[in-house]
Design a protein around this motif. Structure first.
Motif, mmCIF file in Angstrom:
data_model
loop_
_atom_site.group_PDB
_atom_site.id
_atom_site.type_symbol
_atom_site.label_atom_id
_atom_site.label_comp_id
_atom_site.label_asym_id
_atom_site.label_seq_id
_atom_site.Cartn_x
_atom_site.Cartn_y
_atom_site.Cartn_z
ATOM 1 N N HIS A 47 1.970 -1.211 7.775
ATOM 2 C CA HIS A 47 1.954 -2.557 7.178
ATOM 3 C C HIS A 47 1.972 -3.661 8.254
ATOM 4 O O HIS A 47 1.098 -4.542 8.038
ATOM 5 C CB HIS A 47 2.976 -2.741 6.198
ATOM 6 N N GLN A 60 -5.378 4.470 5.724
ATOM 7 C CA GLN A 60 -5.132 4.831 4.350
ATOM 8 C C GLN A 60 -5.786 6.236 4.195
ATOM 9 O O GLN A 60 -5.261 7.264 3.596
ATOM 10 C CB GLN A 60 -5.680 3.899 3.442
ATOM 11 N N ALA A 115 -2.333 -4.295 -4.162
ATOM 12 C CA ALA A 115 -1.712 -4.618 -2.884
ATOM 13 C C ALA A 115 -3.123 -5.177 -1.915
ATOM 14 O O ALA A 115 -3.107 -6.159 -1.258
ATOM 15 C CB ALA A 115 -1.545 -3.308 -1.934
ATOM 16 N N ASP A 116 -4.205 -4.750 -2.457
ATOM 17 C CA ASP A 116 -5.557 -5.124 -1.726
ATOM 18 C C ASP A 116 -5.738 -6.705 -2.264
ATOM 19 O O ASP A 116 -5.731 -7.437 -1.424
ATOM 20 C CB ASP A 116 -6.691 -4.488 -2.383
ATOM 21 N N TYR A 128 0.787 -1.151 0.180
ATOM 22 C CA TYR A 128 0.085 -0.066 0.012
ATOM 23 C C TYR A 128 0.663 1.230 0.142
ATOM 24 O O TYR A 128 1.572 1.453 0.916
ATOM 25 C CB TYR A 128 -0.916 0.259 1.291
ATOM 26 N N ASP A 129 0.857 2.069 -0.991
ATOM 27 C CA ASP A 129 1.574 3.324 -1.167
ATOM 28 C C ASP A 129 1.394 4.295 -0.127
ATOM 29 O O ASP A 129 2.200 4.927 0.360
ATOM 30 C CB ASP A 129 1.060 4.022 -2.519
ATOM 31 N N TYR A 180 6.429 6.521 3.783
ATOM 32 C CA TYR A 180 5.458 6.130 3.124
ATOM 33 C C TYR A 180 6.111 4.957 1.989
ATOM 34 O O TYR A 180 7.197 5.199 1.809
ATOM 35 C CB TYR A 180 4.679 7.061 2.214
ATOM 36 N N GLN A 189 -3.425 -1.108 -11.248
ATOM 37 C CA GLN A 189 -2.109 -0.549 -10.605
ATOM 38 C C GLN A 189 -1.572 0.499 -11.822
ATOM 39 O O GLN A 189 -0.973 1.497 -11.294
ATOM 40 C CB GLN A 189 -1.250 -1.821 -10.537
ATOM 41 N N THR A 229 -6.821 -2.885 -5.877
ATOM 42 C CA THR A 229 -5.533 -2.722 -6.264
ATOM 43 C C THR A 229 -4.756 -3.875 -6.036
ATOM 44 O O THR A 229 -5.204 -4.962 -5.395
ATOM 45 C CB THR A 229 -4.905 -1.396 -5.425
ATOM 46 N N LEU A 274 -7.051 -0.917 8.159
ATOM 47 C CA LEU A 274 -6.421 -0.614 6.974
ATOM 48 C C LEU A 274 -7.219 0.529 6.140
ATOM 49 O O LEU A 274 -6.425 1.521 5.713
ATOM 50 C CB LEU A 274 -6.737 -1.861 5.864
#
Lengths: 237, 518
Positions: A91, B11, B86-87, A83-84, A125, B273, B84, B7
């Motif tokens: 994480h 974010q 990552a997800d 995750y950016d 990040y 992505q 995404t 999460l």
């Protein structure tokens, strides 16, 4: 133990993996070798439960797509998928919550981060990290859950020599702890010291299944080229 | 579930934190929030006209139908993915039940619906006049969010089912086209009966009680127009209830979906992505990131030197399908149709078409060449490289915008002389706008904040219009009044082309000092 029985993965009519069976035993480092397009990543992704396939895959006796199996395996993807907008520490916190790790995860991840030399980047990040750093973070996430089985898809790509050494040491430690390790790689030279069992794949099939002892001093790399480029079609051990 | 909430929360918090991570970001965030807040407050404090309820209903129905249809069609025709990378990796390999992953999708649909609803509602206070008060605005926002909730949730559901039964999405798309075709057919029949008066037809069509029963789009219009006219019991409540019921049913269906969608979602997450990476690196996404490519081979005659950059971009463009290459034309034609249906002035339509084409040029791919090492190594002058990198985008914007303007002029019966002046003005500003963007890129690079970069580009592009405006004022003073519009257009064209050349010259440093060389 990772057990794969008669795994076949088709993309329309194309068979990316064709009826393969393999085992990654506890306390062993099992490697998957093969040229580009041989089906290594497809095999790893199938084991990780990411693909629809024919056949049977179990991880320590649990079907690979069950939550029980997912609780006990770690997966390092070919390309770090992170995750950016989260930091490495966040994480880790996410993973700790997802796997219900309870107290003590902070100390554990600190040790892993320090070992992989990313502790000083823990509050950056992910989008600000280099490719090698994200690869290290990806490995750290897989190790944090203390898995009984670990799947590594090209884990050494993008790492500096020091980090490669550290990852190799980690692999040996995991092996000593009795974990099942399955690793796909192109870099035969680097892993030549640590592997126990090798599966060589070509065109979706396993063309060789060999242990280090069975090599009888023969060079794995030479054998790999003989099988994938030469006339030899299959090794019979 | 706790992990998933963590999460989402992290974010969101980090997105806010990033908006204040540097001085530039703080300035842009403050300006942006202030700008949006000011516009929003002004919309309710300024004196607004009382819009005739039929006109308000028609405008509302038109907007809802157009935006809803565009969104739905784009969802059904692309494989952009729903998660995404990552997800997909964390959620699919982590110890989560499939239902937990589905809950994540359900929860994430809510903010997406509210945000899309807010964007849609932003200009409603101006369009619907004084009948839309602040408290009513929030109710309208809720109704709009319910509509977008239906769209997002149904898309997710179809996507998941399509993963197991490929072809379902295509079938639904066909049904959707038939549905839109039936609406269009009814409109055309009514148009014939009203003596081809588009404006009257639109009012009759959208305000007819039957239109209230058109699924989703009709219900939304029914709910909002009933709210504005005070018809709560027999209008607002049943219409809103229908939207709530569909949302609930979709939530239940999605939560109970049995299909194994992990593989397809993981595969498509790569496309998503790419799109996100484009936005991250360049501040916008290029159509090529997601466009479907033609199956048949394309070719181009490669030119020499810096012009090879132009040839390469044209080769890529030739491989895109028709819709991707001419999407500005479709948007322009939508504006033209909107103007014709609602009886707007051609100048207003022209401004909308021009603005639409120029803002879509922000998504062009010229910046891609600025990051390619092989482009740096081409033995040609940096000025030439800038020109040839940008030229395909300029040509495309000018041609596509001109097509829309010409069609609009034909519909609005504009005389050919005036049309030429409009085309000249549009072309000159298209060239200027794109090169202003390039110069902004040279000044601040792609930067860390996509919003900041986008804002600066827009701001700088607007600033470069000043020389043309000064010349316009000088001409007006010298000629003691406004001269012939063709003379104005010719002068503007000349000034804008000179300004653009200057900007290109000042931007040549992109190929001498770039982040790729750092």
């Amino acid at each position: 133990m990772i057990l794969v029985n008669n795994l076949t993965k088709k993309y329309k009519k194309f068979k990316a993996v064709d009826d393969i069976s393999l085992t990654a035993k506890p306390g062993e480092i099992t490697i998957l070798l093969g040229p580009n397009g041989a089906g290594k990543s497809t095999t790893i992704k199938s084991i990780a439960g990411l693909l629809i396939f024919d056949g049977e895959i179990t991880i320590w006796d649990h079907p690979n797509k069950t939550v029980e199996a997912k609780k006990i395996f770690g997966y390092v993807p070919e390309t770090p998928a992170l995750y950016d907008l989260l930091t490495p520490w966040e994480h880790a916190e996410f993973i700790a919550k997802a796997y219900k790790l309870g107290d003590g995860w902070e100390g554990k991840i600190k040790a892993i981060f320090e070992r992989l030399e990313i502790y000083d980047k823990k509050d950056k990040y992910v989008r600000e990290l280099s490719k090698g750093m994200t690869q290290k973070l990806s490995i750290a996430m897989a190790l944090l859950v203390d898995p009984k089985a670990v799947l590594f898809d090209e884990p050494l790509v993008g790492l500096d020599p020091k980090a490669i050494n550290e990852v190799l040491k980690i692999l040996e430690e995991l092996k000593a702890e009795g974990k099942s390790i399955l690793l796909s790689t192109h870099i035969i030279d680097t892993i030549s010291e640590i592997w126990d069992r090798a599966y060589i794949m070509n065109k979706g099939k396993i063309i060789c299944d060999i242990t280090k002892a069975e090599l009888n001093g023969k060079d794995l790399k030479t054998m790999f080229f003989e099988l994938t480029e030469g006339d030899t079609q299959e090794c019979k051990q | 579930m706790q992990a998933i909430m963590y999460l989402m929360k992290r974010q969101f918090i980090n997105k806010i934190k990033r908006a204040f991570s540097s001085v530039l970001s703080i300035i842009i965030t403050v300006l942006g929030v202030f700008g949006i807040g000011f516009t929003f407050i002004m919309a309710f404090t300024m004196k607004r006209p009382i819009v005739n309820s039929m006109a308000a209903e028609t405008i509302l129905a038109g907007i809802v139908l157009m935006m809803g249809a565009i969104l739905y069609n784009s969802f059904l025709s692309r494989d952009t993915g729903i998660l995404t990378m990552a997800d997909a990796n964390f959620l699919f390999t982590g110890p989560f039940e499939k239902r937990t992953v589905l809950s994540y999708l359900l929860i994430s649909a809510a903010p997406a619906s509210i945000l899309t609803g807010f964007i849609m509602c932003f200009y409603l206070p101006y369009l619907l006049g004084s009948s839309l008060t602040l408290p009513l605005f929030f109710v309208v926002l809720l109704v709009m969010s319910l509509l977008f909730g239906c769209i997002y949730l149904s898309y997710y559901y179809l996507y998941i089912i399509d993963a197991e039964k490929p072809g379902l999405k295509k079938k639904v798309q066909r049904i959707f086209f038939v549905f839109m075709g039936v609406l269009a057919f009814a409109f055309v029949v009514l148009l014939i009966f009203t003596g081809l008066n588009v404006k009257d037809t639109a009012q009759k069509f959208f305000t007819h009680p039957w239109y209230n029963w058109v699924p989703m789009f009709g219900w939304t219009k029914w709910a909002i127009s009933s709210l504005l006219t005070g018809n709560i019991l027999l209008g607002f409540i049943p219409a809103t209830a229908l939207l709530v019921i569909v949302n609930t049913l979709l939530c239940v269906a999605l939560y109970n979906a049995k299909a194994d969608f992990y593989e397809k979602t993981l595969e498509d997450s790569v496309n998503l992505q790419k799109l996100l990476d484009e936005v991250k690196t360049n501040g916008s996404a290029d159509v090529r990131s997601i466009a479907k490519l033609k199956y048949k081979a394309s070719s181009v005659s490669f030119k020499q030197g810096a012009a090879a950059i132009y040839s390469r971009q044209m080769l890529e463009r030739n491989k895109l399908n028709f819709i991707s290459n001419f999407r500005e034309v479709f948007l322009g034609l939508a504006y033209v149709a909107f103007g014709a249906i609602f009886g707007l002035e051609f100048n207003f339509v022209l401004a909308m078409v021009g603005f639409g084409a120029l803002s879509m040029s922000l998504n062009d791919s010229w910046h891609r060449d600025f990051k390619k090492p092989y482009v740096f190594l081409i033995p040609a002058s940096s000025f030439e490289k800038v020109i040839f990198s940008v030229l395909p985008g300029v040509i495309k914007t000018v041609i596509n915008g001109s097509i829309s303007i010409i069609i609009g002029a034909l519909i609005f019966k504009i005389n050919p002389g005036l049309l030429i002046t409009y085309l000249l003005i549009f072309a000159s500003f298209a060239i200027l706008f794109i090169l202003a963007e390039v110069f902004t890129y040279r000044m601040i690079g792609s930067g860390s904040s996509a919003v900041a970069v986008m804002f600066m580009r827009m701001f700088f592009a607007m600033a470069t219009c000043i020389p043309a405006l000064i010349v316009l004022v000088i001409i007006a003073i010298v000629s003691n009044g406004m001269p012939n519009i063709f003379i104005i257009a010719a002068c503007m064209f000349a000034i804008n082309v000179v300004s653009s050349a200057l900007l290109a010259f000042l931007s040549r440093g992109i190929f001498e000092q770039s982040e790729i060389m750092d």
